[in-house]
Design an enzyme around this catalytic site. Sequence first.
Site, mmCIF file in Angstrom:
data_model
loop_
_atom_site.group_PDB
_atom_site.id
_atom_site.type_symbol
_atom_site.label_atom_id
_atom_site.label_comp_id
_atom_site.label_asym_id
_atom_site.label_seq_id
_atom_site.Cartn_x
_atom_site.Cartn_y
_atom_site.Cartn_z
ATOM 1 N N LYS A 150 44.571 41.172 46.900
ATOM 2 C CA LYS A 150 45.436 41.531 45.956
ATOM 3 C C LYS A 150 46.370 42.572 46.683
ATOM 4 O O LYS A 150 47.524 42.802 46.396
ATOM 5 C CB LYS A 150 44.804 41.779 44.500
ATOM 6 C CG LYS A 150 44.011 40.710 44.004
ATOM 7 C CD LYS A 150 43.439 41.111 42.547
ATOM 8 C CE LYS A 150 42.757 40.337 41.963
ATOM 9 N NZ LYS A 150 42.036 40.731 40.881
ATOM 10 N N ASP A 153 38.255 40.441 47.317
ATOM 11 C CA ASP A 153 39.109 39.845 46.307
ATOM 12 C C ASP A 153 40.101 40.842 45.924
ATOM 13 O O ASP A 153 41.296 40.711 45.940
ATOM 14 C CB ASP A 153 38.273 39.625 45.044
ATOM 15 C CG ASP A 153 39.366 38.860 44.040
ATOM 16 O OD1 ASP A 153 39.920 37.721 44.395
ATOM 17 O OD2 ASP A 153 39.185 39.242 42.957
#
Length: 838
Positions: A706, A702
């Site tokens: 980003k 995750d």
Amino acid sequence: MPRHRRAPQVHKFGGASLADSTAVRRAVEIIQSHRGEPTVVVVSAMAGATDALLAVAQQAGSGDEGAVAALIDHLRSRYAEAAQALLPAGRNRAGMLAHVAEGFEELEELAKDLRRVRELTARTTDYVVARGERLSARLFAAALDVAAAEAKYVDALDVVHTDAAFGQASPDFAKTDRSVQRVLQPLIERGVIPIVPGFIGATPDGETATLGRGGSDLTATLLARALGASRVSLWKDVPGLLTADPRVVPDARVIPQLHAREAAELAYYGAKVLHPRALIPLAGRRIPIFVRPFDDPSSPGTEVSETVEPGRVPVKALTAAAGQALVTVTGNGMLGVPGIAARTFAALHGRQISVSLISQASSEHSICFSVPESFADQARDSLVQEFQGEIARREIDGVEVSRGMATIAVVGLGMHGTPGVAAGVFSALAAGGINVVAIAQGSSELNISVVVSAAEAAEAQRRIHAGFQLSRIAGGSVIRPERMEIVLLGFGQIGRALATLLAKVERPALSLRVAAVIDRSGFIFDPAGISPRRLGTLAAEKRKGRSLAELPKGQRSSSEDAVRYIAGYALTRPVLVDLTADDTAPALEMALTHGMDLVLANKRPLADRRAISEALWQTARAHGRRILHEATVGAGLPIIDTYHKLIESGDRVDSIEGLLSGTLGYVLNEVCAGVSFSQAVRSAMAKGYTEPDPRDDLSGMDVARKALILARLLGYREELRQSSVESLVPQWARTLSLEEFLGRLEELDTVWERRVSAAAAEGAVLRYVALVRPDKIAVGVRAVPASSPLASIKGSDNQLVFTTARYKSNPLVITGPGAGAEVTAAGVLNDILRLAGA
Ligand code: ADP
Ligand code: ASP
Ligand code: MG
């Protein structure tokens, strides 16, 4: 005892809705789905039947025996086959087949007579074509009977009265009102559904006359008027009334609501979708007409009524009439001479020639107008005669006729008092090198018409459609959008939080509404907006585990098809908001190409393979759309925004470094404070900081996504797999089931104890840090000095440090809550408002 006193509904099925037995069966189902409501049905002939019958009449008149026989045979078998398929063997079927046989035997006789006399009158033509509607209506009544609804065929001649203008008859309202009330009302009150053939009526002598092509629309509104109906549904082969003819302008869109005057104008100027006189019977009455898609009965289509607000957009739709001729009267002697225009039109009126566009140059040097090509010679002759004297004295140069023209009408009530609409039409055409031969603004001020050569008419329509952005906003170039429709892709936690926030937005110049919600099962769409209350109910149902497709008005579909469907509507300013965590790139592409802007909280599409994320940006550029995605990094924190502001102000970002995961921040904070790793993970789960499977967070993917999104802003050209990502899930734990993994979580504790004390020995703490540079991404656990700003971050906060050309020795730091549905929804809302202000 009368069973029904309520206002009935009138349903009209067009030719396409009665193309074959399957279509008729579906039409019957539509009527059955309104069971219990008082209903009247009007039907057209089967698709193509009227054309075929007209051809029979014409070719019989000119003596072509073979062609006539073939046409009749084909039609006969279409009706007979439909009867065979729809009706079970028995009395009904036999009766219906007898009607079909009779209707076509009589036609054969008529054709013979016509061949003998070789003269075809409008009266005979009407008598010939009327059987198309009559047979359809009988078939429909029989099919409805089979479906156990009590239906009765009522001949149109018993209810619709007209004048004797065969081929183009006008209805007699008063007489029709009385007959309809006398004949249909009692049936309806007994719960019977009358089935009436459209398109035809009785002349004062009781003969059969047709109301002009497309006349069954008019039959429907005539009956609705007489019965004080609650609504009229016209079932057609299009999703509604569109911003333009979809055969000419491929990106034409459904107009959710149209004022009756706008619809009338479109019909009058050639939009084939409605009979030009169909709206007249309902003038002054509050009876809405719905143009509805036969293919998709749950869709609302287009509402046409007198209560629709004009709206602020100046232009809503356009239409074209080909086969026009432009007649121009020029001469110096016209200058200041009163009455030339009046005499021109009086002369035309004398010959019953209807003029559809008039334009007089302000110099009064010329008058021009358009007439159907077939009347051009007559028009010229009548004017040459009228102005004999002036022509002889050379006050008038003459009368010129140009053929092969088309009139394009641009329509919208909002153009009243809006300057620049004509200029907009002109510049759209000029940009395409299309010559405007004449232009006129209707006295109603809800229409601007231009004449162009017929060869350029299609291109001209596409240009004007694009020029006024009709595919997006069903209206002119809005400087400040008054309305914005949100299409929510994903209706989970963030979606629900966003819905609550949206309901609270108060901006005088902006009305935000959620037009659709889409989940994995399908979608719910309402072009007028789903009310906050309804959204609340939907949210509650979703929480109970139900999917949108199962809920009332839910439609099952893929996300991509849902977007395609919704994009078919002319929404004012549609924005697709992606709140999923799925691979949604295809749906997003679809949205962009159909004129939607995007707001993303979903990281996947932008962190996908570069080919995919680049393609999204490219599509957006190509279609003039925007993609805002603040919530993809640091939830509601202004990270992306800050980046853009720095660049806009001429700065250069060298690196962005920091903590990008609330979950990992929390876990490592706990671990460094002496809590065991397993315990830290379990409490993160309990607090709702993790994905359902905590390994999704612990893997670092995750954060890596980003980081990739940020890196791509900085110009990074590699793929995710080329960046270095440290996973906190050891190899052996990756293939376990979630349960097994949680069961063995304690096995990880010792390693972490060791890592924490090693760091502590050096006065450092552990943080999961992302480093982003134009040429590099590194994501993993680092020991940071207890004195560094990164060490002081608490709980699930995020922190990002921008090092730029300007902020070199003293980097720019942004800190704040970086996770949670509320803050993410706030970030999304911020993007939506930014689009609105753009
Ligand atoms: P019906 O089956 O009720 O007789 P029509 O065939 O008369 O329906 O009308 C539908 C047709 O009108 C469509 O197939 C479409 O090609 C054409 N059309 C022209 N202009 C428009 C428009 N602005 N919106 C929708 N349809 C239009
Ligand atoms: N069948 C007739 C026509 O094709 C009338 C109608 O469809 O409304 O024009
Ligand atoms: Mg029609």
